[in-house]
Enzyme design. Structure first.
Site, PDB file in Angstrom:
ATOM      1  N   ARG A  54       0.792  -1.220   0.000  1.00  0.00           N
ATOM      2  CA  ARG A  54       0.000   0.000   0.000  1.00  0.00           C
ATOM      3  C   ARG A  54       0.833   1.282   0.000  1.00  0.00           C
ATOM      4  O   ARG A  54       0.606   2.188  -0.790  1.00  0.00           O
ATOM      5  CB  ARG A  54      -0.917   0.069   1.238  1.00  0.00           C
ATOM      6  N   THR A  55       1.802   1.365   0.899  1.00  0.00           N
ATOM      7  CA  THR A  55       2.481   2.654   1.067  1.00  0.00           C
ATOM      8  C   THR A  55       3.287   2.989  -0.194  1.00  0.00           C
ATOM      9  O   THR A  55       3.159   4.093  -0.742  1.00  0.00           O
ATOM     10  CB  THR A  55       3.385   2.618   2.307  1.00  0.00           C
ATOM     11  N   LYS A  83      26.019  -3.067  -0.850  1.00  0.00           N
ATOM     12  CA  LYS A  83      27.487  -2.963  -0.816  1.00  0.00           C
ATOM     13  C   LYS A  83      27.950  -2.228   0.430  1.00  0.00           C
ATOM     14  O   LYS A  83      29.131  -1.952   0.597  1.00  0.00           O
ATOM     15  CB  LYS A  83      27.980  -2.212  -2.060  1.00  0.00           C
ATOM     16  N   ARG A 104      11.051   3.985   3.527  1.00  0.00           N
ATOM     17  CA  ARG A 104      10.689   3.018   4.579  1.00  0.00           C
ATOM     18  C   ARG A 104      11.957   2.268   4.960  1.00  0.00           C
ATOM     19  O   ARG A 104      12.741   1.870   4.092  1.00  0.00           O
ATOM     20  CB  ARG A 104       9.648   2.024   4.067  1.00  0.00           C
ATOM     21  N   HIS A 132       4.571   5.714  11.627  1.00  0.00           N
ATOM     22  CA  HIS A 132       4.155   5.596  10.222  1.00  0.00           C
ATOM     23  C   HIS A 132       3.235   6.786   9.935  1.00  0.00           C
ATOM     24  O   HIS A 132       2.016   6.651   9.816  1.00  0.00           O
ATOM     25  CB  HIS A 132       3.420   4.264  10.035  1.00  0.00           C
TER      26      HIS A 132
HETATM   27  N1   CP Z   1      -0.418  -0.016   5.739  1.00  0.00           N
HETATM   28  C1   CP Z   1       0.802  -0.283   5.254  1.00  0.00           C
HETATM   29  O1   CP Z   1       1.814   0.311   5.662  1.00  0.00           O
HETATM   30  O2   CP Z   1       0.819  -1.284   4.317  1.00  0.00           O
HETATM   31  P1   CP Z   1       2.103  -1.737   3.511  1.00  0.00           P
HETATM   32  O3   CP Z   1       3.053  -2.383   4.495  1.00  0.00           O
HETATM   33  O4   CP Z   1       1.590  -2.701   2.469  1.00  0.00           O
HETATM   34  O5   CP Z   1       2.737  -0.520   2.915  1.00  0.00           O
END
Ligand code: CP
Length: 306
Positions: A54-55, A83, A104, A132
């Site tokens: 999703r993100t 590396k 991320r 998040h």
């Molecule tokens: N909600 C969320 O962070 O989903 P993903 O891990 O698929 O990005």
């Protein structure tokens, strides 16, 4: 003015700044064509050192729907990180190619480090079990659109409240609004971290912790379900023992009111039965869609285009 800022923690922006993002999100939802060339000539880099559906894809879809372009990697092994390149050097390099970065990382604080070295906006797309913030923007927009308010809500969080970073961020964000009450439902071993409990005390928020969802579901305006975060456990036995602590099924949901809103940041494993998906109170796929619109608004704001 959010132009050129980073988004690392959900508290980085004031309530007024969040409102600006939600207003723009609503304008985009109402009239997406008006924004389809807004980011023409701009590039988003998605640096994902951890898996995501999703993100990452909603960030990429957001930039493409704004008329911009996307570069990046979806696993660290396909970049020079394999590396031994540091986060600092990676972002200093990517900042030469892109206009904005969504990152991320499994290590808590890595996007914060990136922001120190980056000349372009860094968006924390999830750091370890910590925060998040763009999921929080998604959750707040979803609640505001469905409930019409972000205050005076009784919100239940259920599942892995220890490792669930979306939970930590959303509790922190909602505790800034008036009269929100929190019911934290988890096994004893997966209770919220002490720093989240302290945040709640500091903001004078009313909260209680318990283990049985069926005893409290009838009181809730929002039920925020979460999966048990396998990737954060130190041993598989503990995960197996705890993974099915909560399964939301028809029996349980029938104890909730007709106005209950069920959210989940997704991915789901077993914690919501598929039979619930047809219930009008199940809003988690709508929530995933709002995630793209709120990221469109965020990109436009950070690039100073709106
Ligand atoms: N909600 C969320 O962070 O989903 P993903 O891990 O698929 O990005």
């Amino acid at each position: 003015m959010l132009k050129g800022t980073h988004l690392i923690d959900p508290m980085d922006y004031s309530i007024e700044e969040l409102d600006e993002i939600f207003q723009l999100s609503n304008q985009i939802i109402a009239n997406p064509e008006e924004f389809s060339n807004l980011c023409h000539g701009k590039i988003l880099a998605t640096l994902f050192y951890e898996p995501s559906t999703r993100t990452r894809l909603s960030f990429e879809a957001a930039m493409l729907r704004l008329g911009g372009q996307v570069i990046g990697f979806s696993e660290a092994n396909s970049s020079s990180v394999s590396k031994g390149e540091s986060v600092a050097d990676t972002v200093r390099t990517v900042a030469c190619y892109a206009d904005i970065i969504a990152m991320r990382h499994p290590k808590e604080g890595a996007p914060k480090v990136a922001s120190i070295y980056s000349s372009i906006p860094i968006i924390n797309a999830g750091d370890g079990g910590h925060q998040h913030p763009t999921q929080t923007l998604t959750d707040l927009l979803t609640i505001k659109r469905i409930k019409g308010r972000l205050s005076n809500l009784k919100v239940g969080f259920c599942g892995d409240l220890k490792f669930g970073r979306t939970v930590h961020s959303l509790i922190k964000a909602l505790s800034r609004y008036e009269d929100n009450k929190f019911i934290l439902v988890s096994p004893d071993e997966l209770r919220v971290p002490e720093y989240t409990r302290k945040d709640l005390v500091k903001s004078n928020s009313e909260f209680m912790e318990c283990e049985k969802l069926e005893e409290v579901i009838g009181q809730l305006d929002i039920l925020y379900m979460t999966r048990v975060q396998r990737e954060r456990f130190f041993n598989e036995e503990d995960y197996i023992r705890l993974k099915d602590s909560y399964i939301l099924d028809k029996n349980k949901i029938n104890k909730g009111t007709s106005e209950l809103v069920i959210l989940h940041p997704l991915p789901r494993v077993n914690e919501i039965s598929y039979e619930i998906d047809e219930d009008p109170r199940a809003c988690y796929f709508k929530q995933a869609k709002y995630g793209m619109y709120v990221r469109m608004a965020l990109i436009a704001k950070l690039l100073g285009l709106r």
